[in-house]
Write a protein that holds these residues in place. Structure first.
Motif, PDB file in Angstrom:
ATOM      1  N   ARG A   1     -10.962  -7.160  17.149  1.00  0.00           N
ATOM      2  CA  ARG A   1     -10.121  -5.963  17.068  1.00  0.00           C
ATOM      3  C   ARG A   1      -9.948  -5.613  15.592  1.00  0.00           C
ATOM      4  NH1 ARG A   1      -4.931  -7.361  15.470  1.00  0.00           N
ATOM      5  NH2 ARG A   1      -4.377  -9.554  15.794  1.00  0.00           N
ATOM      6  N   ARG A   2      -9.742  -4.341  15.334  1.00  0.00           N
ATOM      7  CA  ARG A   2      -9.562  -3.863  13.967  1.00  0.00           C
ATOM      8  C   ARG A   2      -8.076  -3.900  13.617  1.00  0.00           C
ATOM      9  NH1 ARG A   2     -12.997  -0.981  16.966  1.00  0.00           N
ATOM     10  NH2 ARG A   2     -15.118  -0.549  16.203  1.00  0.00           N
ATOM     11  N   GLU A   3      -7.759  -4.425  12.454  1.00  0.00           N
ATOM     12  CA  GLU A   3      -6.369  -4.519  12.013  1.00  0.00           C
ATOM     13  C   GLU A   3      -6.267  -3.963  10.602  1.00  0.00           C
ATOM     14  OE1 GLU A   3      -3.908  -8.309  10.785  1.00  0.00           O
ATOM     15  OE2 GLU A   3      -3.855  -8.091  12.986  1.00  0.00           O
ATOM     16  N   TRP A   4      -5.419  -2.936  10.422  1.00  0.00           N
ATOM     17  CA  TRP A   4      -5.263  -2.334   9.101  1.00  0.00           C
ATOM     18  C   TRP A   4      -4.735  -3.362   8.113  1.00  0.00           C
ATOM     19  CZ3 TRP A   4      -7.603   2.072   8.447  1.00  0.00           C
ATOM     20  CH2 TRP A   4      -7.729   2.974   9.511  1.00  0.00           C
ATOM     21  N   ASP A   5      -5.366  -3.453   6.965  1.00  0.00           N
ATOM     22  CA  ASP A   5      -4.924  -4.418   5.955  1.00  0.00           C
ATOM     23  C   ASP A   5      -5.452  -3.992   4.590  1.00  0.00           C
ATOM     24  OD1 ASP A   5      -4.177  -6.553   4.391  1.00  0.00           O
ATOM     25  OD2 ASP A   5      -4.931  -8.101   5.763  1.00  0.00           O
TER      26      ASP A   5
ATOM     27  N   HIS B   1     -11.207   2.316   3.430  1.00  0.00           N
ATOM     28  CA  HIS B   1     -11.676   3.055   4.599  1.00  0.00           C
ATOM     29  C   HIS B   1     -10.517   3.707   5.362  1.00  0.00           C
ATOM     30  CE1 HIS B   1     -14.844   3.002   8.095  1.00  0.00           C
ATOM     31  NE2 HIS B   1     -14.547   4.215   7.675  1.00  0.00           N
ATOM     32  N   ASP B   2     -10.475   5.039   5.321  1.00  0.00           N
ATOM     33  CA  ASP B   2      -9.508   5.828   6.100  1.00  0.00           C
ATOM     34  C   ASP B   2      -8.058   5.361   5.938  1.00  0.00           C
ATOM     35  OD1 ASP B   2     -11.551   7.401   7.092  1.00  0.00           O
ATOM     36  OD2 ASP B   2     -11.763   6.261   8.958  1.00  0.00           O
ATOM     37  N   PRO B   3      -7.536   5.344   4.724  1.00  0.00           N
ATOM     38  CA  PRO B   3      -6.157   4.879   4.532  1.00  0.00           C
ATOM     39  C   PRO B   3      -5.106   5.961   4.781  1.00  0.00           C
ATOM     40  CG  PRO B   3      -7.127   5.388   2.409  1.00  0.00           C
ATOM     41  CD  PRO B   3      -8.214   5.625   3.427  1.00  0.00           C
ATOM     42  N   ASP B   4      -5.388   6.923   5.665  1.00  0.00           N
ATOM     43  CA  ASP B   4      -4.518   8.083   5.860  1.00  0.00           C
ATOM     44  C   ASP B   4      -3.049   7.718   6.036  1.00  0.00           C
ATOM     45  OD1 ASP B   4      -6.641  10.569   6.870  1.00  0.00           O
ATOM     46  OD2 ASP B   4      -7.324   8.499   7.001  1.00  0.00           O
TER      47      ASP B   4
ATOM     48  N   ALA C   1       0.869   4.059   0.594  1.00  0.00           N
ATOM     49  CA  ALA C   1       1.645   3.201  -0.303  1.00  0.00           C
ATOM     50  C   ALA C   1       0.914   1.898  -0.592  1.00  0.00           C
ATOM     51  CB  ALA C   1       3.020   2.920   0.296  1.00  0.00           C
ATOM     52  N   GLU C   2       0.365   1.275   0.430  1.00  0.00           N
ATOM     53  CA  GLU C   2      -0.329   0.004   0.244  1.00  0.00           C
ATOM     54  C   GLU C   2      -1.724   0.215  -0.345  1.00  0.00           C
ATOM     55  OE1 GLU C   2      -0.250  -3.951   2.851  1.00  0.00           O
ATOM     56  OE2 GLU C   2      -1.485  -2.387   3.773  1.00  0.00           O
ATOM     57  N   ALA C   3      -2.447   1.222   0.160  1.00  0.00           N
ATOM     58  CA  ALA C   3      -3.821   1.448  -0.308  1.00  0.00           C
ATOM     59  C   ALA C   3      -3.862   1.852  -1.769  1.00  0.00           C
ATOM     60  CB  ALA C   3      -4.483   2.524   0.553  1.00  0.00           C
ATOM     61  N   ALA C   4      -2.900   2.661  -2.203  1.00  0.00           N
ATOM     62  CA  ALA C   4      -2.905   3.168  -3.581  1.00  0.00           C
ATOM     63  C   ALA C   4      -2.356   2.163  -4.584  1.00  0.00           C
ATOM     64  CB  ALA C   4      -2.092   4.455  -3.661  1.00  0.00           C
ATOM     65  N   THR C   5      -1.862   1.047  -4.103  1.00  0.00           N
ATOM     66  CA  THR C   5      -1.346  -0.004  -5.007  1.00  0.00           C
ATOM     67  C   THR C   5      -2.189  -1.272  -4.834  1.00  0.00           C
ATOM     68  OG1 THR C   5       0.317  -0.544  -3.317  1.00  0.00           O
ATOM     69  CG2 THR C   5       0.976   0.943  -5.108  1.00  0.00           C
ATOM     70  N   SER C   6      -1.828  -2.106  -3.879  1.00  0.00           N
ATOM     71  CA  SER C   6      -2.541  -3.378  -3.731  1.00  0.00           C
ATOM     72  C   SER C   6      -4.007  -3.179  -3.365  1.00  0.00           C
ATOM     73  CB  SER C   6      -1.855  -4.251  -2.676  1.00  0.00           C
ATOM     74  OG  SER C   6      -1.824  -3.607  -1.413  1.00  0.00           O
ATOM     75  N   GLY C   7      -4.300  -2.182  -2.554  1.00  0.00           N
ATOM     76  CA  GLY C   7      -5.674  -1.963  -2.131  1.00  0.00           C
ATOM     77  C   GLY C   7      -6.578  -1.580  -3.278  1.00  0.00           C
ATOM     78  N   ILE C   8      -6.219  -0.512  -3.974  1.00  0.00           N
ATOM     79  CA  ILE C   8      -7.080  -0.055  -5.064  1.00  0.00           C
ATOM     80  C   ILE C   8      -7.018  -1.021  -6.246  1.00  0.00           C
ATOM     81  CG2 ILE C   8      -5.480   1.429  -6.334  1.00  0.00           C
ATOM     82  CD1 ILE C   8      -9.129   2.231  -5.355  1.00  0.00           C
ATOM     83  N   ASP C   9      -5.852  -1.657  -6.450  1.00  0.00           N
ATOM     84  CA  ASP C   9      -5.751  -2.631  -7.545  1.00  0.00           C
ATOM     85  C   ASP C   9      -6.722  -3.793  -7.333  1.00  0.00           C
ATOM     86  OD1 ASP C   9      -3.822  -1.105  -8.730  1.00  0.00           O
ATOM     87  OD2 ASP C   9      -2.132  -2.376  -8.144  1.00  0.00           O
ATOM     88  N   ALA C  10      -6.870  -4.233  -6.078  1.00  0.00           N
ATOM     89  CA  ALA C  10      -7.793  -5.324  -5.787  1.00  0.00           C
ATOM     90  C   ALA C  10      -9.228  -4.902  -6.073  1.00  0.00           C
ATOM     91  CB  ALA C  10      -7.645  -5.768  -4.339  1.00  0.00           C
ATOM     92  N   LEU C  11      -9.576  -3.672  -5.712  1.00  0.00           N
ATOM     93  CA  LEU C  11     -10.931  -3.189  -5.968  1.00  0.00           C
ATOM     94  C   LEU C  11     -11.196  -3.035  -7.465  1.00  0.00           C
ATOM     95  CD1 LEU C  11     -11.583  -0.541  -3.165  1.00  0.00           C
ATOM     96  CD2 LEU C  11     -12.183  -2.970  -3.218  1.00  0.00           C
TER      97      LEU C  11
ATOM     98  N   GLY D   1     -12.807   6.425   1.131  1.00  0.00           N
ATOM     99  CA  GLY D   1     -13.536   7.327   2.006  1.00  0.00           C
ATOM    100  C   GLY D   1     -12.646   7.794   3.134  1.00  0.00           C
ATOM    101  N   MET D   2     -12.610   9.126   3.359  1.00  0.00           N
ATOM    102  CA  MET D   2     -11.684   9.686   4.343  1.00  0.00           C
ATOM    103  C   MET D   2     -12.249  10.966   4.943  1.00  0.00           C
ATOM    104  SD  MET D   2      -8.106   9.245   2.194  1.00  0.00           S
ATOM    105  CE  MET D   2      -7.079   9.500   3.640  1.00  0.00           C
ATOM    106  N   ASN D   3     -11.601  11.413   6.039  1.00  0.00           N
ATOM    107  CA  ASN D   3     -11.927  12.680   6.677  1.00  0.00           C
ATOM    108  C   ASN D   3     -10.999  13.798   6.228  1.00  0.00           C
ATOM    109  OD1 ASN D   3     -14.102  12.146   8.859  1.00  0.00           O
ATOM    110  ND2 ASN D   3     -12.663  10.458   9.120  1.00  0.00           N
ATOM    111  N   GLN D   4     -10.300  13.617   5.142  1.00  0.00           N
ATOM    112  CA  GLN D   4      -9.444  14.655   4.587  1.00  0.00           C
ATOM    113  C   GLN D   4      -9.670  14.690   3.076  1.00  0.00           C
ATOM    114  OE1 GLN D   4      -5.457  13.758   3.254  1.00  0.00           O
ATOM    115  NE2 GLN D   4      -5.278  12.154   4.813  1.00  0.00           N
ATOM    116  N   SER D   5      -9.323  15.821   2.471  1.00  0.00           N
ATOM    117  CA  SER D   5      -9.522  15.940   1.026  1.00  0.00           C
ATOM    118  C   SER D   5      -8.239  15.771   0.229  1.00  0.00           C
ATOM    119  CB  SER D   5     -10.147  17.293   0.689  1.00  0.00           C
ATOM    120  OG  SER D   5      -9.300  18.359   1.108  1.00  0.00           O
TER     121      SER D   5
END
Length: 337
Positions: free
Chosen positions: A108-112, A140-143, A147-157, A172-176
């Motif tokens: 199963r897919r779990e957002w993290d 991937h699709d952090p719509d 809050a988490e993607a723009a801090t811990s997520g991108i910081d890790a990358l 990567g997203m389906n919105q601009s």
């Protein structure tokens, strides 16, 4: 196949191989079809391959890795995505995945988007791909997870990029709109925008593309056929647009585009494939490919020269969102070149 360079030096071919269909998107694909598709893409000069754990619960990554095994690793660019952890579900292995892929529901897919989640996801991808590195990693699709993607997520990358583990990072997203926020507010190098830079949807032109030019960030365009609406010379009966029934005004617009293009000997799919590359921030268009025939068709579309007079007529009639271009309809001189 022409290439363009991201600001970190990664070079993307104008046509990228989208490997979602290798994960049995909507229907089954055989291992042989998948390998033939990748082999044909390589022969056509395609050197950018994009996948994700989400695609077939890891099947796309496994198939892509197997098909690329033995190729010189420095001769191609590989991107994958993080943010959807694959959690084993052996009790559901007898069922089928319920998220669009015809595969057993073994996970199963779990957002993290935590740091640990990003690192574990990438480690899993490397194992499935059978390689020691990927070149580009997207959130991937952090719509619903800004809050988490723009801090811990991108910081890790960014940490992985600064350590030389990966060469470029983004989302990567389906919105601009949120992609524009990533570009303005975080240290991304490239973003993948699906469905918002097409012949019938220019949403990215108002927010994402100006921000990308301002920050020297590249935008990879995906889903340029708009749910299949632009995949044929004319819309088929029951054609869908943005995953829904295509409205009458959109159908009429596509027919009018075809009317203008036909005297030039150009088809709607050829226009759709080439259109995003008219913008100077776009180095590559990623198209989904399931079979060798798909690769051949997409390569022909991407390498078709579209007369500037045709673009001028479409712009003048207001039939396509205007992006501007140079003399040959390409984007030499872009920030990433």
């Amino acid at each position: 196949m022409r290439e363009h360079r991201l600001r970190t030096g990664v070079r993307l071919t104008e046509l990228g191989f989208g490997a979602a269909q290798l994960g049995n998107l909507y229907r089954r694909t055989t291992d042989e079809e998948a390998r033939d598709a990748v082999d044909t893409a390589w022969g056509a000069g395609i050197r950018y391959f994009d996948t994700a754990p989400h695609y077939g619960l890891g099947l796309s990554e496994r198939r892509l890795g197997a098909a690329l095994a033995g190729r010189p690793r420095d001769e191609y660019v590989l991107s994958t995505k993080v943010g959807r952890a694959l959690v084993p579900t052996p009790d559901r292995a007898h069922l089928r995945d319920d998220d669009g892929f015809d595969v057993p529901a073994r996970f199963r897919r779990e957002w993290d988007f935590t740091r640990d989640g990003v690192l574990r996801s990438l480690e899993g991808s490397l194992g499935r791909l059978g390689t020691d590195r990927v070149d580009v990693v997207y959130l991937h699709d952090p719509d619903a997870h800004w809050a988490e993607a723009a801090t811990s997520g991108i910081d890790a990358l960014v940490e992985l990029r600064d350590q030389g583990v990966v060469s470029a990072v983004g989302a990567g997203m389906n919105q601009s709109g949120m992609l524009a926020r990533f570009v303005r507010e975080t240290d991304v190098d490239v973003v993948m925008c699906a469905g918002r830079l097409t012949l019938v949807d220019g949403a990215a032109l108002t927010d994402l593309l100006p921000a990308a030019l301002d920050r020297g960030v590249s935008v990879v365009a995906a889903a340029v056929y708009s749910s299949g609406l632009l995949a044929g010379p004319r819309p088929r009966p029951g054609a869908r647009y943005d995953y829904q029934q295509a409205p009458a005004d959109v159908l009429d617009r596509v027919h009018r585009i075809a009317d203008v293009a036909e005297p030039f000997g150009i088809t709607v799919p050829e226009l759709a494939a080439r259109y995003p590359l008219r913008h100077p921030a776009v180095p590559s268009v990623v198209l989904g490919m399931r079979t060798a025939a798909h690769v051949t068709a997409n390569t022909a579309r991407m390498t078709r020269a579209v007369p500037e007079e045709l673009w001028d007529q479409l712009d003048h009639l207001g039939l396509v969102p205007g992006v501007g271009s140079d003399q040959d309809g390409t984007q030499d001189g872009a920030p990433h070149d």
